[in-house]
Design an enzyme around this catalytic site. Structure first.
Site, PDB file in Angstrom:
ATOM      1  N   GLU A   1      17.566  56.018 -25.220  1.00 16.50           N
ATOM      2  CA  GLU A   1      16.920  56.784 -24.130  1.00 16.50           C
ATOM      3  C   GLU A   1      15.829  55.942 -23.458  1.00 16.50           C
ATOM      4  O   GLU A   1      14.790  56.453 -23.028  1.00 16.50           O
ATOM      5  CB  GLU A   1      16.434  58.152 -24.602  1.00 16.50           C
ATOM      6  CG  GLU A   1      17.623  59.033 -24.974  1.00 16.50           C
ATOM      7  CD  GLU A   1      17.414  60.509 -24.791  1.00 16.50           C
ATOM      8  OE1 GLU A   1      16.533  60.922 -24.003  1.00 16.50           O
ATOM      9  OE2 GLU A   1      18.150  61.281 -25.440  1.00 16.50           O
TER      10      GLU A   1
HETATM   11  N1  CAA Z   1      12.765  61.737 -12.008  1.00 13.69           N
HETATM   12  C1  CAA Z   1      13.343  61.844 -10.794  1.00 13.69           C
HETATM   13  N2  CAA Z   1      13.507  60.791  -9.971  1.00 13.69           N
HETATM   14  C2  CAA Z   1      13.070  59.600 -10.397  1.00 13.69           C
HETATM   15  C3  CAA Z   1      12.454  59.420 -11.656  1.00 13.69           C
HETATM   16  C4  CAA Z   1      12.300  60.559 -12.483  1.00 13.69           C
HETATM   17  N3  CAA Z   1      11.734  60.467 -13.684  1.00 13.69           N
HETATM   18  N4  CAA Z   1      12.120  58.127 -11.806  1.00 13.69           N
HETATM   19  C5  CAA Z   1      12.496  57.494 -10.675  1.00 13.69           C
HETATM   20  N5  CAA Z   1      13.084  58.401  -9.832  1.00 13.69           N
HETATM   21  C6  CAA Z   1      13.655  58.140  -8.512  1.00 13.69           C
HETATM   22  C7  CAA Z   1      12.754  57.235  -7.691  1.00 13.69           C
HETATM   23  O1  CAA Z   1      11.787  57.958  -6.996  1.00 13.69           O
HETATM   24  C8  CAA Z   1      13.759  56.568  -6.779  1.00 13.69           C
HETATM   25  O2  CAA Z   1      14.075  57.464  -5.720  1.00 13.69           O
HETATM   26  P1  CAA Z   1      14.045  56.994  -4.162  1.00 13.69           P
HETATM   27  O3  CAA Z   1      15.011  55.852  -4.059  1.00 13.69           O
HETATM   28  O4  CAA Z   1      14.481  58.206  -3.415  1.00 13.69           O
HETATM   29  O5  CAA Z   1      12.636  56.566  -3.911  1.00 13.69           O
HETATM   30  C9  CAA Z   1      15.011  56.446  -7.622  1.00 13.69           C
HETATM   31  O6  CAA Z   1      14.892  57.450  -8.663  1.00 13.69           O
HETATM   32  C10 CAA Z   1      15.157  55.083  -8.281  1.00 13.69           C
HETATM   33  O7  CAA Z   1      13.949  54.890  -9.025  1.00 13.69           O
HETATM   34  P2  CAA Z   1      13.324  53.486  -9.273  1.00 13.69           P
HETATM   35  O8  CAA Z   1      13.252  52.733  -7.986  1.00 13.69           O
HETATM   36  O9  CAA Z   1      12.071  53.663 -10.052  1.00 13.69           O
HETATM   37  O10 CAA Z   1      14.448  52.828 -10.165  1.00 13.69           O
HETATM   38  P3  CAA Z   1      14.422  51.504 -10.982  1.00 13.69           P
HETATM   39  O11 CAA Z   1      15.832  51.089 -11.036  1.00 13.69           O
HETATM   40  O12 CAA Z   1      13.381  50.547 -10.517  1.00 13.69           O
HETATM   41  O13 CAA Z   1      13.876  51.951 -12.431  1.00 13.69           O
HETATM   42  C11 CAA Z   1      14.069  52.906 -14.570  1.00 13.69           C
HETATM   43  C12 CAA Z   1      14.332  53.026 -13.086  1.00 13.69           C
HETATM   44  C13 CAA Z   1      12.804  53.646 -14.919  1.00 13.69           C
HETATM   45  C14 CAA Z   1      13.967  51.481 -15.070  1.00 13.69           C
HETATM   46  C15 CAA Z   1      15.317  53.569 -15.175  1.00 13.69           C
HETATM   47  O14 CAA Z   1      16.455  52.806 -14.788  1.00 13.69           O
HETATM   48  C16 CAA Z   1      15.263  53.712 -16.643  1.00 13.69           C
HETATM   49  O15 CAA Z   1      14.659  54.660 -17.152  1.00 13.69           O
HETATM   50  N6  CAA Z   1      15.957  52.809 -17.371  1.00 13.69           N
HETATM   51  C17 CAA Z   1      16.193  52.980 -18.752  1.00 13.69           C
HETATM   52  C18 CAA Z   1      17.550  53.607 -18.900  1.00 13.69           C
HETATM   53  C19 CAA Z   1      17.640  54.500 -20.073  1.00 13.69           C
HETATM   54  O16 CAA Z   1      16.697  55.179 -20.444  1.00 13.69           O
HETATM   55  N7  CAA Z   1      18.812  54.511 -20.656  1.00 13.69           N
HETATM   56  C20 CAA Z   1      19.041  55.332 -21.732  1.00 13.69           C
HETATM   57  C21 CAA Z   1      20.480  55.667 -21.814  1.00 13.69           C
HETATM   58  S1  CAA Z   1      20.745  57.204 -22.549  1.00 13.69           S
HETATM   59  C22 CAA Z   1      20.819  56.993 -24.203  1.00 13.69           C
HETATM   60  O17 CAA Z   1      20.338  56.093 -24.785  1.00 13.69           O
HETATM   61  C23 CAA Z   1      21.444  58.129 -24.786  1.00 13.69           C
HETATM   62  C24 CAA Z   1      21.976  58.176 -26.108  1.00 13.69           C
HETATM   63  O18 CAA Z   1      23.176  58.021 -26.284  1.00 13.69           O
HETATM   64  C25 CAA Z   1      21.121  58.698 -27.175  1.00 13.69           C
END
Ligand code: CAA
Length: 385
Positions: free
Chosen positions: A368
């Protein structure tokens, strides 16, 4: 919220009883055989602890976010693998609660609530781990009343044992993360198959597999929300479910601390119980206070998650859910490692449970979102205008 309600305390006691009777005696075997514990699944379903977040209107127990945290924490205290049953059911179905039409919710949340279908979440891919949005390659192309999916998802928890999957796929490659859409995919859909189970360090009884989509045709009405909303729905989901990973970490750590406390009171060296040595006492004190700090943050985050689910605007949910996940998992790694240390050589062999707990704790710093990503998310929230 500085004290759990009577209902929450009663829930904790009920889950602890079930975990002590039915889950703890199975934990070593689940780890050794790496087989999914269907008996534990059935016991959780019978007690209605497998997906208690599902609202009553879809046939669920309607438990709040703190109730989910307590269930996951108490199950993880006995067996981390087993705690992934309620945790992943929440993760897989949260996108529906946040974004799906009433029809999709009715159709898919009811079998989850009845315990007939577990629900997994498919965001990550071979080239899309931390860069979940930018690296995504799985495509979904609209074709009349259907979408056709092609691609690979990786690291999917409970793949193969779940019947339902929330799958994020690119519908408009020109729009980056805003060209991603979420869909429900069913086990048995044409062209949908699984990879071989991964051989992991911990959480061994919970299968982690790839998902393959080879011209998988699904009805267009399986869409969750609208085209292009999938990545935001995926991140909003994590805002709620990182709290449940924190709960899992707390449970694993508490299990290790409890075992270590019992051990140091029994173990005698230099003519007395090793609990009488101040060096040991200081270790226990550090373990307990770090754990309690992480617990209070996690419960506060759960209360905020619940308020957001009830329609309140909670400006710091992203921040606090990343913070509790990061803190609780780092604490779990430290506490379980120290528990192994307190048992000495006995901690290092699998006749005792703490080496399993240490191996299980490690994943909570990774999935996550790695704890590096959590720190990035937290810093972005601190620095934004
Ligand atoms: N809620 C809603 N919208 C959000 C948000 C949130 N928490 N965070 C960002 N956004 C929006 C942004 O506002 C942006 O929107 P606009 O383009 O309209 O402005 C869009 O989403 C893209 O956001 P970012 O530009 O911030 O995106 P990014 O690519 O730079 O970064 C990140 C995003 C935080 C790195 C994200 O990719 C991330 O959390 N990565 C980690 C992935 C992850 O957690 N993977 C886990 C997989 S699930 C797992 O492990 C499950 C399992 O099996 C147990």
């Amino acid at each position: 919220m500085f004290e759990l309600s009577e209902e929450h305390e009663a829930l904790r006691a009920a889950v602890r009883e079930l975990a002590t009777d039915k889950i703890a005696p199975r934990a070593a075997d689940i780890d050794r055989t790496a087989e999914f514990p269907w008996d534990v699944h059935d016991a959780l379903v019978k007690a209605d602890f497998h997906a208690l977040h599902v609202p009553e209107q879809y046939g669920g127990a309607g438990g709040d976010a703190l109730a989910s945290v307590l269930v996951i924490e108490e199950v993880a205290r006995a067996c981390a693998t087993s705690s992934l049953i309620p945790a992943v059911n929440k993760l897989g179905s949260m996108p529906l609660l946040l974004g799906a039409s009433e029809g999709v919710k009715q159709k898919y949340l009811a079998p989850l609530a009845r315990g007939e279908a577990m629900f997994s979440y498919a965001l990550s891919e071979p080239e899309a781990g931390s860069d979940a949005g930018g690296g995504m390659r799985t495509r979904a192309v609209r074709d009349g009343d259907t979408y056709v999916l092609n691609g690979v998802k990786r690291w999917i928890t409970n793949a193969g044992v779940s019947k339902l999957y929330t799958v994020m796929a690119v519908t408009d490659p020109d729009k980056g993360p805003n060209g991603i859409t979420a869909f429900v995919v069913e086990d048995g859909d044409p062209g949908f198959t699984y990879g071989a189970p991964e051989h992991k360090l911990g959480i061994k009884g919970s299968p982690t597999r790839e998902l393959y989509f080879d011209n998988t045709v699904i009805p267009a009405d399986r869409i969750i929300g609208a085209e292009g909303e999938g990545f935001k729905i995926a991140l909003r989901t994590l805002d709620h479910t990182r709290v449940t990973i924190a709960a899992q970490a707390l449970g694993i750590a508490q299990g290790a601390l409890d075992y270590a406390i019992g051990y140091v009171k029994e173990r005698r060296q230099f003519g007395k119980a090793i609990a009488d040595f101040q060096g040991i006492q200081f270790m226990l004190a550090d373990m307990a206070m770090q754990l309690e700090g992480a617990r209070q943050l996690t419960y506060a985050a759960a209360a905020k998650s619940e308020r957001a689910m009830n329609g309140e605007k909670v400006a710091d949910l992203t921040y606090i859910s990343s913070a509790c996940k990061c803190l609780a998992s780092d604490v779990a790694m430290k506490v379980t490692t120290d528990a192994v240390q307190l048992l000495g050589g006995y901690g290092y062999v699998n006749d005792y449970p703490v080496e399993r707990m240490m191996r299980d704790a490690k994943i909570t710093q990774i999935y996550e979102g790695t704890n590096q990503i959590q720190r990035m998310v937290i810093a972005r929230q601190l620095l934004k205008d």
